[in-house]
Design an enzyme around this catalytic site. Structure first.
Site, PDB file in Angstrom:
ATOM      1  N   CYS A  53     -16.084   2.999   0.803  1.00  0.00           N
ATOM      2  CA  CYS A  53     -14.942   2.123   1.113  1.00  0.00           C
ATOM      3  C   CYS A  53     -14.485   2.286   2.554  1.00  0.00           C
ATOM      4  CB  CYS A  53     -13.797   2.399   0.138  1.00  0.00           C
ATOM      5  SG  CYS A  53     -13.329   4.129   0.035  1.00  0.00           S
ATOM      6  N   ARG A  82       0.869  -1.190   0.000  1.00  0.00           N
ATOM      7  CA  ARG A  82       0.000   0.000   0.000  1.00  0.00           C
ATOM      8  C   ARG A  82       0.892   1.222   0.000  1.00  0.00           C
ATOM      9  NH1 ARG A  82      -5.069   2.141   3.522  1.00  0.00           N
ATOM     10  NH2 ARG A  82      -6.035   0.678   2.083  1.00  0.00           N
ATOM     11  N   GLN A 128     -10.372  -3.498  -2.848  1.00  0.00           N
ATOM     12  CA  GLN A 128     -11.628  -2.878  -2.402  1.00  0.00           C
ATOM     13  C   GLN A 128     -12.751  -3.203  -3.389  1.00  0.00           C
ATOM     14  OE1 GLN A 128     -12.247  -0.731   0.482  1.00  0.00           O
ATOM     15  NE2 GLN A 128     -14.321  -1.217  -0.153  1.00  0.00           N
ATOM     16  N   ASP A 142     -16.632   8.403  -1.482  1.00  0.00           N
ATOM     17  CA  ASP A 142     -15.330   8.228  -0.828  1.00  0.00           C
ATOM     18  C   ASP A 142     -14.951   9.594  -0.246  1.00  0.00           C
ATOM     19  OD1 ASP A 142     -12.748   7.401  -0.106  1.00  0.00           O
ATOM     20  OD2 ASP A 142     -11.957   7.455  -2.160  1.00  0.00           O
ATOM     21  N   HIS A 189      -7.362   0.760  -6.366  1.00  0.00           N
ATOM     22  CA  HIS A 189      -7.614   0.058  -5.085  1.00  0.00           C
ATOM     23  C   HIS A 189      -8.391  -1.230  -5.394  1.00  0.00           C
ATOM     24  CE1 HIS A 189      -7.826  -0.646  -0.941  1.00  0.00           C
ATOM     25  NE2 HIS A 189      -8.695   0.248  -0.550  1.00  0.00           N
ATOM     26  N   ARG A 208     -13.949  -7.167   2.938  1.00  0.00           N
ATOM     27  CA  ARG A 208     -12.518  -6.977   2.633  1.00  0.00           C
ATOM     28  C   ARG A 208     -11.738  -8.217   3.055  1.00  0.00           C
ATOM     29  NH1 ARG A 208     -10.299  -2.224   2.186  1.00  0.00           N
ATOM     30  NH2 ARG A 208      -8.837  -3.432   0.960  1.00  0.00           N
TER      31      ARG A 208
HETATM   32  N1  NVA Z   1      -9.394   7.531  -1.796  1.00  0.00           N
HETATM   33  C1  NVA Z   1      -9.071   7.083  -0.456  1.00  0.00           C
HETATM   34  C2  NVA Z   1      -9.439   5.653  -0.285  1.00  0.00           C
HETATM   35  C3  NVA Z   1      -9.238   5.122   1.110  1.00  0.00           C
HETATM   36  C4  NVA Z   1      -9.593   3.662   1.239  1.00  0.00           C
HETATM   37  C5  NVA Z   1      -7.591   7.317  -0.200  1.00  0.00           C
HETATM   38  O1  NVA Z   1      -6.784   7.007  -1.082  1.00  0.00           O
HETATM   39  O2  NVA Z   1      -7.255   7.805   0.873  1.00  0.00           O
HETATM   40  N1   CP Z   2     -11.122   0.901   2.637  1.00  0.00           N
HETATM   41  C1   CP Z   2      -9.841   0.829   3.043  1.00  0.00           C
HETATM   42  O1   CP Z   2      -8.914   0.557   2.277  1.00  0.00           O
HETATM   43  O2   CP Z   2      -9.679   1.064   4.379  1.00  0.00           O
HETATM   44  P1   CP Z   2      -8.290   1.241   5.124  1.00  0.00           P
HETATM   45  O3   CP Z   2      -7.670   2.509   4.618  1.00  0.00           O
HETATM   46  O4   CP Z   2      -8.641   1.292   6.581  1.00  0.00           O
HETATM   47  O5   CP Z   2      -7.417   0.062   4.801  1.00  0.00           O
END
Ligand code: NVA
Ligand code: CP
Length: 332
Positions: free
Chosen positions: A270, A106, A136, A229, A133, A315
């Site tokens: 998400c 990540r 997700q 989101d 992602h 998830r």
């Molecule tokens: N768009 C958000 C998704 C978090 C799961 C981010 O990248 O922070």
């Molecule tokens: N939806 C998601 O990816 O959550 P986290 O950022 O908590 O992993």
């Protein structure tokens, strides 16, 4: 078709049949978990979990999935490894590939997770990049299918910043699966034109209809799933909040947005979400801009149409499916 040794880097890499197979395995493993049936068929295997950005769901899903599968997981946090600062991604990948059976990443650019896959030689999974992602999306598709009994032919309307990881990946996932997709936001927040073009090509095959709508009163009309989101994603500078709030406030998911959707429509997110003042950032935005919530109202988030916690649970099952499909030689 086999998913053995397959990387899981972005939705564009997957065929509809492959997505179906991940969903089949996820449902199977979910059922086993519910029944308390042991499914530790990856005993003795090891997975590295690299997190250059924070996480609750993705990290926990990978760790619990690995434990349920009998694997050992090593978590590398955003600060305490050499990655990027003292050691290149290529060298890191070569080292981890000698020690681990799989890697999750990540972080920031999609090219980083692609390089980890290329140089490690072991299956590599994208736990979120700026662009994508994909784990997700599997959880979202499983949740939609559990709720409606199908995915194909339904319409998902995405409200908010559709240029980033979630908007991109939902659009690709929908196009691949024959689901209709509407991005509802100002035009400058529509996904990248080249990605839209690729999705239009895919949609020709699957029958998916892609729509780009600037009017928040029209976006949810005919939709079965309303999705949003956060307005500012991880890694973006805090200075963007003010402009983002000004641009995206008209696209907040409210009771009125839900009321214009199809009867029986569901709300998805998400997570994490700014729906109340229970977070530090939420309280800061209340102080600076007088906001009680941001991308979704508390009423919708906690309302009967919301399936956000089913989605969060999924998830685990879908990430477990990604690991299992890639590492269990004879399939699950
Ligand atoms: N768009 C958000 C998704 C978090 C799961 C981010 O990248 O922070
Ligand atoms: N939806 C998601 O990816 O959550 P986290 O950022 O908590 O992993």
């Amino acid at each position: 078709m086999t998913l053995y040794k397959k990387n899981f880097l972005k939705m564009l890499d997957l065929s509809k049949e492959e997505v179906e197979e991940y969903l089949r395995v996820a449902a199977l493993l979910k059922d086993k978990k519910r029944k308390g049936e042991v499914h530790d068929f990856l005993r003795g295997k090891n997975i590295a979990l690299i997190f250059e950005k924070t996480s609750t769901r993705t990290r926990c899903a990978f760790e619990v999935a690995a434990a349920d599968l009998g694997m050992h997981a090593v978590y590398l946090d955003p600060k305490s490894s050499q990655i990027g600062k003292k050691e290149s991604i290529e060298d890191t990948a070569k080292v981890l590939g000698r020690m681990f059976d799989a890697i999750e990443y990540r972080g920031y650019g999609q090219e980083i997770v692609e390089a980890l896959a290329k140089y490690s030689g072991v299956p590599t999974f994208n736990g979120l990049t700026n662009e994508s992602h994909p784990t997700q999306i599997l959880a979202d598709l499983l949740t939609v299918r559990e709720h409606f009994g199908k995915v194909e032919g339904l319409t998902l309307a995405y409200y908010g910043d559709a240029r980033y990881n979630m908007g991109n990946s939902l659009m690709v996932g929908a196009a691949k699966m024959g689901m209709n997709f509407t991005a509802c936001c100002p035009a400058k927040y529509f996904p990248d034109a080249a990605l839209i073009e690729k999705c239009r090509e895919i949609a020709k095959e699957t029958g998916s209809v892609l729509r780009f709508e600037e009017d928040p009163a029209k976006g949810s009309v005919g939709a079965d799933v309303i999705y949003t989101d956060v307005w500012v994603s991880m890694g973006e500078p805090p200075e963007v909040w003010e402009k983002r709030i000004a641009d995206l406030s008209p696209y907040k998911v409210t009771g009125a947005v839900m009321a214009r959707a199809n009867k029986g429509a569901i709300f998805m997110h998400c997570l994490p979400a700014f729906h109340d003042l229970g977070t530090e950032i939420g309280r800061e935005m209340k102080e600076r801009f007088g906001l009680e919530d941001m991308e979704v109202t508390d009423e919708v988030f906690l309302g009967e149409q919301s399936v956000v916690f089913d989605e969060a649970e999924n998830r685990l099952h879908t990430i477990k499916a990604v690991i299992a499909c890639s590492l269990v030689k004879d399939g699950v």
